[in-house]
Design a protein around this motif. Structure first.
Motif, PDB file in Angstrom:
ATOM      1  N   LEU A  18       5.644  13.487   4.768  1.00  0.00           N
ATOM      2  CA  LEU A  18       5.306  13.141   3.388  1.00  0.00           C
ATOM      3  C   LEU A  18       4.771  11.721   3.350  1.00  0.00           C
ATOM      4  O   LEU A  18       5.312  10.822   3.995  1.00  0.00           O
ATOM      5  CB  LEU A  18       6.533  13.224   2.474  1.00  0.00           C
ATOM      6  CG  LEU A  18       7.282  14.543   2.331  1.00  0.00           C
ATOM      7  CD1 LEU A  18       8.295  14.436   1.194  1.00  0.00           C
ATOM      8  CD2 LEU A  18       6.332  15.693   2.094  1.00  0.00           C
ATOM      9  N   LEU A  19       3.714  11.534   2.560  1.00  0.00           N
ATOM     10  CA  LEU A  19       3.123  10.210   2.363  1.00  0.00           C
ATOM     11  C   LEU A  19       2.923   9.966   0.878  1.00  0.00           C
ATOM     12  O   LEU A  19       2.510  10.872   0.147  1.00  0.00           O
ATOM     13  CB  LEU A  19       1.769  10.096   3.069  1.00  0.00           C
ATOM     14  CG  LEU A  19       1.748  10.182   4.594  1.00  0.00           C
ATOM     15  CD1 LEU A  19       0.307  10.247   5.079  1.00  0.00           C
ATOM     16  CD2 LEU A  19       2.468   8.987   5.215  1.00  0.00           C
ATOM     17  N   ALA A  20       3.194   8.751   0.444  1.00  0.00           N
ATOM     18  CA  ALA A  20       2.823   8.318  -0.901  1.00  0.00           C
ATOM     19  C   ALA A  20       1.610   7.408  -0.751  1.00  0.00           C
ATOM     20  O   ALA A  20       1.718   6.318  -0.178  1.00  0.00           O
ATOM     21  CB  ALA A  20       3.979   7.577  -1.565  1.00  0.00           C
ATOM     22  N   LEU A  21       0.471   7.872  -1.213  1.00  0.00           N
ATOM     23  CA  LEU A  21      -0.772   7.093  -1.136  1.00  0.00           C
ATOM     24  C   LEU A  21      -0.984   6.404  -2.464  1.00  0.00           C
ATOM     25  O   LEU A  21      -0.871   7.033  -3.526  1.00  0.00           O
ATOM     26  CB  LEU A  21      -1.963   8.000  -0.812  1.00  0.00           C
ATOM     27  CG  LEU A  21      -1.845   8.854   0.451  1.00  0.00           C
ATOM     28  CD1 LEU A  21      -3.124   9.657   0.668  1.00  0.00           C
ATOM     29  CD2 LEU A  21      -1.533   7.996   1.667  1.00  0.00           C
TER      30      LEU A  21
ATOM     31  N   GLN B  78       9.448   4.476   3.546  1.00  0.00           N
ATOM     32  CA  GLN B  78       9.617   4.681   4.978  1.00  0.00           C
ATOM     33  C   GLN B  78       8.317   4.330   5.690  1.00  0.00           C
ATOM     34  O   GLN B  78       7.277   4.105   5.058  1.00  0.00           O
ATOM     35  CB  GLN B  78       9.961   6.148   5.265  1.00  0.00           C
ATOM     36  CG  GLN B  78      11.234   6.654   4.614  1.00  0.00           C
ATOM     37  CD  GLN B  78      11.530   8.106   4.965  1.00  0.00           C
ATOM     38  OE1 GLN B  78      10.745   8.769   5.642  1.00  0.00           O
ATOM     39  NE2 GLN B  78      12.671   8.607   4.519  1.00  0.00           N
ATOM     40  N   ASP B  79       8.378   4.281   7.005  1.00  0.00           N
ATOM     41  CA  ASP B  79       7.161   4.230   7.807  1.00  0.00           C
ATOM     42  C   ASP B  79       6.503   5.606   7.752  1.00  0.00           C
ATOM     43  O   ASP B  79       7.188   6.612   7.522  1.00  0.00           O
ATOM     44  CB  ASP B  79       7.494   3.868   9.251  1.00  0.00           C
ATOM     45  CG  ASP B  79       8.000   2.440   9.383  1.00  0.00           C
ATOM     46  OD1 ASP B  79       7.586   1.591   8.579  1.00  0.00           O
ATOM     47  OD2 ASP B  79       8.815   2.203  10.290  1.00  0.00           O
TER      48      ASP B  79
ATOM     49  N   GLY C 288       0.837  -1.202   0.000  1.00  0.00           N
ATOM     50  CA  GLY C 288       0.000   0.000   0.000  1.00  0.00           C
ATOM     51  C   GLY C 288       0.862   1.237   0.000  1.00  0.00           C
ATOM     52  O   GLY C 288       1.997   1.244  -0.477  1.00  0.00           O
ATOM     53  N   GLY C 289       0.321   2.307   0.566  1.00  0.00           N
ATOM     54  CA  GLY C 289       1.052   3.557   0.645  1.00  0.00           C
ATOM     55  C   GLY C 289       2.113   3.513   1.736  1.00  0.00           C
ATOM     56  O   GLY C 289       2.211   2.559   2.513  1.00  0.00           O
ATOM     57  N   HIS C 290       2.898   4.596   1.809  1.00  0.00           N
ATOM     58  CA  HIS C 290       4.041   4.587   2.710  1.00  0.00           C
ATOM     59  C   HIS C 290       4.555   6.002   2.936  1.00  0.00           C
ATOM     60  O   HIS C 290       4.301   6.918   2.148  1.00  0.00           O
ATOM     61  CB  HIS C 290       5.167   3.745   2.105  1.00  0.00           C
ATOM     62  CG  HIS C 290       5.509   4.120   0.691  1.00  0.00           C
ATOM     63  ND1 HIS C 290       6.446   5.077   0.357  1.00  0.00           N
ATOM     64  CD2 HIS C 290       5.008   3.676  -0.492  1.00  0.00           C
ATOM     65  CE1 HIS C 290       6.521   5.197  -0.955  1.00  0.00           C
ATOM     66  NE2 HIS C 290       5.654   4.360  -1.504  1.00  0.00           N
ATOM     67  N   GLY C 291       5.309   6.156   4.002  1.00  0.00           N
ATOM     68  CA  GLY C 291       6.034   7.387   4.205  1.00  0.00           C
ATOM     69  C   GLY C 291       7.150   7.511   3.185  1.00  0.00           C
ATOM     70  O   GLY C 291       7.602   6.515   2.606  1.00  0.00           O
ATOM     71  N   ILE C 292       7.573   8.734   2.945  1.00  0.00           N
ATOM     72  CA  ILE C 292       8.630   8.988   1.975  1.00  0.00           C
ATOM     73  C   ILE C 292       9.365  10.254   2.399  1.00  0.00           C
ATOM     74  O   ILE C 292       8.794  11.112   3.075  1.00  0.00           O
ATOM     75  CB  ILE C 292       8.038   9.110   0.548  1.00  0.00           C
ATOM     76  CG1 ILE C 292       9.145   9.201  -0.514  1.00  0.00           C
ATOM     77  CG2 ILE C 292       7.060  10.277   0.437  1.00  0.00           C
ATOM     78  CD1 ILE C 292       8.627   9.046  -1.942  1.00  0.00           C
ATOM     79  N   GLY C 293      10.625  10.360   2.020  1.00  0.00           N
ATOM     80  CA  GLY C 293      11.419  11.532   2.402  1.00  0.00           C
ATOM     81  C   GLY C 293      12.801  11.432   1.800  1.00  0.00           C
ATOM     82  O   GLY C 293      12.951  11.456   0.588  1.00  0.00           O
TER      83      GLY C 293
END
Length: 257
Positions: free
Chosen positions: A204-207, A183-184, A173-178
């Motif tokens: 930041l989130l990637a959905l 990322q979590d 699914g989606g995830h944290g990003i940076g």
């Protein structure tokens, strides 16, 4: 790891997000019946290098893949939905193609995906699947903001997918990003509201809602990367990177033009 970005890094994230979106839109405009997936990968490489950016995929070697991915963009066709490894295939009229791209520039990554039909054919089921993932993505973004919880976003996405009659796989699914691509926290495409990590400005989130027409089960190609529907049915996938702001959420992966 969960990163909270300062204003300087958020500005860089906006720059990277626009680059990702621009590359995806250019790829879509160039793609036609007869386009080879390997050509799409070469075009992507050229645009990333021209922008003095870095691919998040070429050397990507997580535990679920088989060695480095080795390509610049994910190209998933028809029954493929995630981590589609480009290969020698010429697209046909009516193929459902998903392009998933993650790029890093200035030390910050952005990630987005689009699904679209190649050529003139418009199979109704495929159109409906693409539109459903786009509506689910919009619902997830609308639920995001400071103080919201991850479960609120998952619930909003899952409500749209479930109402449209699709089974939901929550493994990916989606995830944290940076500073890195994955990322979590994990953002499942279904969940309970009021649960999970509380969102803060600077996150930041990637959905990325994705669906398969008649199953929730995935199978892995012999390439060790490409994930397909277990029944051979068609799939669709939409993704944006967003930034949590003081007032809500800002989509970073929108084209600059």
């Amino acid at each position: 790891m969960i990163e909270i970005l300062n204003s300087t890094l958020l500005d860089r994230a906006k720059d990277t997000g626009a680059l990702v979106a621009d590359i995806l839109q250019t790829l879509r405009s160039r793609t036609a019946v007869g386009t080879n997936l390997l050509d799409i990968d070469r075009w992507t490489q050229a645009m990333i290098l021209e922008a003095e950016a870095q691919s998040c995929y070429v050397d990507y070697a997580p535990s679920f893949g088989r060695g480095p991915f080795g390509h610049y963009v994910c190209t998933a066709v028809n029954d493929a939905v995630l981590h589609g490894r480009p290969y020698d295939y010429a697209l046909a009229d009516g193929d459902l193609l998903t392009l998933d791209l993650a790029v890093s520039r200035g030390g910050v990554a952005a990630d987005a995906a689009i699904s679209f039909l190649v050529g003139d054919a418009r199979p109704a089921e495929s159109v409906a699947m693409i539109e459903t993932t786009e509506r689910a993505l919009a619902a997830g973004i609308a639920a995001a903001g400071p103080g919201a919880r991850i479960g609120d976003l998952s619930h909003a996405i899952g409500t749209v997918l479930d109402a449209a009659g699709y089974a939901i796989n929550t493994e990916f699914g989606g995830h944290g990003i940076g500073s890195t691509m994955h990322q979590d926290p994990h953002v499942a495409n279904s969940g309970r509201p009021g649960r999970g990590y509380r969102l803060r400005p600077g996150l930041l989130l990637a959905l990325e809602p994705w669906i398969m027409a008649d199953t929730a089960q995935l199978v892995t190609d012999p390439d060790g990367w490409t994930l397909r529907s277990a029944t051979g049915c068609r799939t669709a996938h939409s993704e944006h990177t967003i930034a949590i702001t003081e007032d809500g959420a800002e989509i970073l992966t929108l084209p600059s033009r």
